[in-house]
Structure formats: structure tokens, C-alpha cells
Design a protein around this motif. Sequence first.
Motif, PDB file in Angstrom:
ATOM      1  N   GLU A 168       0.819  -1.107   0.230  1.00 15.39           N
ATOM      2  CA  GLU A 168       0.094  -0.093   0.031  1.00 15.39           C
ATOM      3  C   GLU A 168       0.807   1.059  -0.064  1.00 15.39           C
ATOM      4  OE1 GLU A 168      -3.639  -0.170   2.722  1.00 15.39           O
ATOM      5  OE2 GLU A 168      -2.554  -2.158   3.168  1.00 15.39           O
ATOM      6  N   LEU A 169       1.865   1.149   0.846  1.00 14.39           N
ATOM      7  CA  LEU A 169       2.898   2.414   0.726  1.00 14.39           C
ATOM      8  C   LEU A 169       3.442   2.736  -0.388  1.00 14.39           C
ATOM      9  CD1 LEU A 169       4.888   1.691   4.144  1.00 14.39           C
ATOM     10  CD2 LEU A 169       2.743   2.930   3.761  1.00 14.39           C
ATOM     11  N   ASP A 170       3.675   1.832  -1.326  1.00 10.84           N
ATOM     12  CA  ASP A 170       4.029   1.395  -2.660  1.00 10.84           C
ATOM     13  C   ASP A 170       3.536   2.361  -3.714  1.00 10.84           C
ATOM     14  OD1 ASP A 170       6.346   1.076  -4.621  1.00 10.84           O
ATOM     15  OD2 ASP A 170       4.965  -0.273  -5.418  1.00 10.84           O
ATOM     16  N   ARG A 171       1.968   1.765  -3.558  1.00  6.56           N
ATOM     17  CA  ARG A 171       1.023   2.431  -4.395  1.00  6.56           C
ATOM     18  C   ARG A 171       0.720   3.968  -4.075  1.00  6.56           C
ATOM     19  NH1 ARG A 171      -3.864   3.819  -3.483  1.00  6.56           N
ATOM     20  NH2 ARG A 171      -3.937   3.007  -1.278  1.00  6.56           N
ATOM     21  N   ILE A 172       0.758   4.280  -2.974  1.00  2.52           N
ATOM     22  CA  ILE A 172       0.416   5.823  -2.633  1.00  2.52           C
ATOM     23  C   ILE A 172       1.791   6.449  -3.246  1.00  2.52           C
ATOM     24  CG2 ILE A 172       0.522   7.166  -0.566  1.00  2.52           C
ATOM     25  CD1 ILE A 172      -0.882   5.112   0.932  1.00  2.52           C
ATOM     26  N   ALA A 173       2.979   6.167  -3.010  1.00  2.00           N
ATOM     27  CA  ALA A 173       4.100   6.629  -3.476  1.00  2.00           C
ATOM     28  C   ALA A 173       4.078   6.815  -5.020  1.00  2.00           C
ATOM     29  CB  ALA A 173       5.604   5.896  -2.950  1.00  2.00           C
TER      30      ALA A 173
ATOM     31  N   ASN B 186       2.992  -7.771   0.592  1.00  4.38           N
ATOM     32  CA  ASN B 186       2.152  -8.250   1.337  1.00  4.38           C
ATOM     33  C   ASN B 186       2.351  -8.101   2.946  1.00  4.38           C
ATOM     34  OD1 ASN B 186       0.143  -8.876  -0.734  1.00  4.38           O
ATOM     35  ND2 ASN B 186       1.015 -10.689  -1.074  1.00  4.38           N
ATOM     36  N   ILE B 187       3.643  -7.530   2.958  1.00  4.62           N
ATOM     37  CA  ILE B 187       3.934  -7.447   4.664  1.00  4.62           C
ATOM     38  C   ILE B 187       3.018  -6.577   5.445  1.00  4.62           C
ATOM     39  CG2 ILE B 187       5.939  -6.752   6.189  1.00  4.62           C
ATOM     40  CD1 ILE B 187       7.867  -7.616   3.957  1.00  4.62           C
TER      41      ILE B 187
ATOM     42  N   ALA C 110       9.171  -2.273  -7.805  1.00  7.84           N
ATOM     43  CA  ALA C 110       8.568  -1.424  -7.194  1.00  7.84           C
ATOM     44  C   ALA C 110       9.104  -0.023  -7.338  1.00  7.84           C
ATOM     45  CB  ALA C 110       8.292  -1.654  -5.601  1.00  7.84           C
ATOM     46  N   SER C 111       8.246   1.109  -6.747  1.00  7.90           N
ATOM     47  CA  SER C 111       8.434   2.474  -6.892  1.00  7.90           C
ATOM     48  C   SER C 111       9.376   2.970  -5.640  1.00  7.90           C
ATOM     49  CB  SER C 111       7.283   3.192  -6.937  1.00  7.90           C
ATOM     50  OG  SER C 111       6.724   2.981  -8.328  1.00  7.90           O
ATOM     51  N   ILE C 112       9.324   2.165  -4.502  1.00 14.05           N
ATOM     52  CA  ILE C 112      10.166   2.641  -3.179  1.00 14.05           C
ATOM     53  C   ILE C 112      10.653   1.216  -2.775  1.00 14.05           C
ATOM     54  CG2 ILE C 112       8.778   4.623  -2.682  1.00 14.05           C
ATOM     55  CD1 ILE C 112       7.167   2.818  -0.758  1.00 14.05           C
ATOM     56  N   CYS C 113      11.701   1.465  -1.868  1.00 13.73           N
ATOM     57  CA  CYS C 113      12.429   0.164  -1.150  1.00 13.73           C
ATOM     58  C   CYS C 113      11.729   0.494   0.348  1.00 13.73           C
ATOM     59  CB  CYS C 113      13.694   0.372  -0.975  1.00 13.73           C
ATOM     60  SG  CYS C 113      14.558   0.239  -2.458  1.00 13.73           S
ATOM     61  N   THR C 114      11.024  -0.800   0.873  1.00 10.94           N
ATOM     62  CA  THR C 114      10.274  -0.618   2.159  1.00 10.94           C
ATOM     63  C   THR C 114      11.243  -1.561   2.986  1.00 10.94           C
ATOM     64  OG1 THR C 114       8.718  -2.284   1.226  1.00 10.94           O
ATOM     65  CG2 THR C 114       8.109   0.265   1.652  1.00 10.94           C
ATOM     66  N   SER C 115      12.073  -1.525   3.771  1.00 13.18           N
ATOM     67  CA  SER C 115      12.935  -2.311   4.537  1.00 13.18           C
ATOM     68  C   SER C 115      12.550  -2.376   6.030  1.00 13.18           C
ATOM     69  CB  SER C 115      14.535  -2.054   4.485  1.00 13.18           C
ATOM     70  OG  SER C 115      14.763  -1.834   3.069  1.00 13.18           O
TER      71      SER C 115
END
Length: 265
Positions: free
Chosen positions: A39-44, A87-88, A70-75
Amino acid sequence: MVFLKTDDEIELLRKSNLLVAQTLGEIAKVVRPGVTTGELDRIAEEFIRDNGAVPTFKGFPNPYGSPFPASICTSVNEQVVHGIPGNIVLKDGDIVSVDCGTYLNGFCGDSAYTFCVGEVDEEVRRLLRTTKEALYLGIENAVPGKRLGDIGYAIQQYCESNSYGVVREFVGHGIGKEMHEEPQVPNYGRRGYGMTLKKGLCIAIEPMITLGNRQIVMEDDGWSVRTRDRKCAAHFEHTIAVTNGKADILSSFDFIEDVLGDNAI
């Protein structure tokens, strides 16, 4: 080859980096328990494209596997960098580093911020504070006449004096028309060593600091990097221009911290 930027080029870089900052501000509004990294990636991505830019991470090539999807990295937590959104589901007490890049008007922006999800243990919050403070110590050394080793030394000494690990395998970088340009900007080093900094040099400084030891592991997806001991890691990044006097920070955490208020790191 190192490309020094003109004043006009630095202003174009600033626009790209301020869009990154605004995008991270949008992320700050929705980081909470129950939200997925996808979801964070979709918003970004939607925000970046709505503002006439392209997410530079999406499709970025990987010499060892598939392009970044994806458009962002989420670590999350023990992930250091390059976590793939999906899906995390973020849980109370997690931390998540969000790294974002844009391409606008021919120039790139790049910045990262590690967010707290709900109530985070003070031990982990202290890691985040120290990493962010180390970033600004590094930036203080990004002035003409100093050397790349002075930036890395400032970051390394501050973090190791607080008993944290400093990741060696991934480093900061030059930035301009390409997201990754020369020179490499390590978060460790010796004072007085390395390339001499000159006016017009634009670099991304990005400490990657671990709660335990500095050893890392590459996950099977070919992108995600985590700590070997599975202790948390923090990551903060600014893009800066070397100018006469102090460094000019082209990115910003203001949009994030306006949202987070008293909960900001």
C-alpha cells in the motif's frame, strides 16, 4: 567520472529531491499498524506520477536477477536496504525504512527515512536517533577542501562509539542525471583520505546502521538485504550539494516531521 553541477543543475536537483520529500510526507500520513508495504508503494507511485515525475527505482536493473519491481524500497526491522514492497503487514513496534527516488526535468532525487510503526522500544528508537544524527554529522563534513574520508569517519566514529554496526557493503553515491554516479560515499573512512570535495559535487549520504554487528545477508529475492543476526537496522538519507560554506541539503525531512509532530525521531 565525477560530474560537478552548475547552480542551475543544482536547482533542478532540488526540485526532484523536494518531490521525494513530499512523497515521503505522504507515506508518513499512512504508516501505522495494519498497513501493508505494498500500500505504501501504491501511494508513493501515484503521488510521484501525479506530479509529473517517474519513480527511478521501478525497473532498476539487477545484475544478479530481475529488475526492481516497485517504486520505493520498504525495509522492515532487520532488513537494511532494498526491501521489496508487497504483502508484509506492518505491526505495532516495527520500524520501516522507506527509500524513494524520482526523475524529474532530467535530474534525480533520492532520500530515505526510517519510520516507527506504533509504539517502538526505546532501544530501537535510540538506534534511529543515532543514525539520523550521524547523517547530519556526515553532512557537516561535506564542504570544499575536505575529503570523502572525512564524511565516512564522522559517521563511523559516532555510530561505533554508541556500539552500533556500520554496514560496509552498501554506500552513498554521486547523483545527478543518473541516480548512481561517481563517487561512492562510504559511511566509514579515515580523516584526510579520499577524493577532495569541490563546489558543485552532489552526493547522497546514507548511513545504514545496525543494532547488532554489521554483518549482512542477501535474501533469495536478489534485492532485500538484512542483518545476519536479525537485529534491527536503520537507514536515513539526504541528497546534498557541496557549496561554499556549509553543505546545501537538497532533500528534506520537513514534510515527514510536520506529519509526525512530537512522534518524529
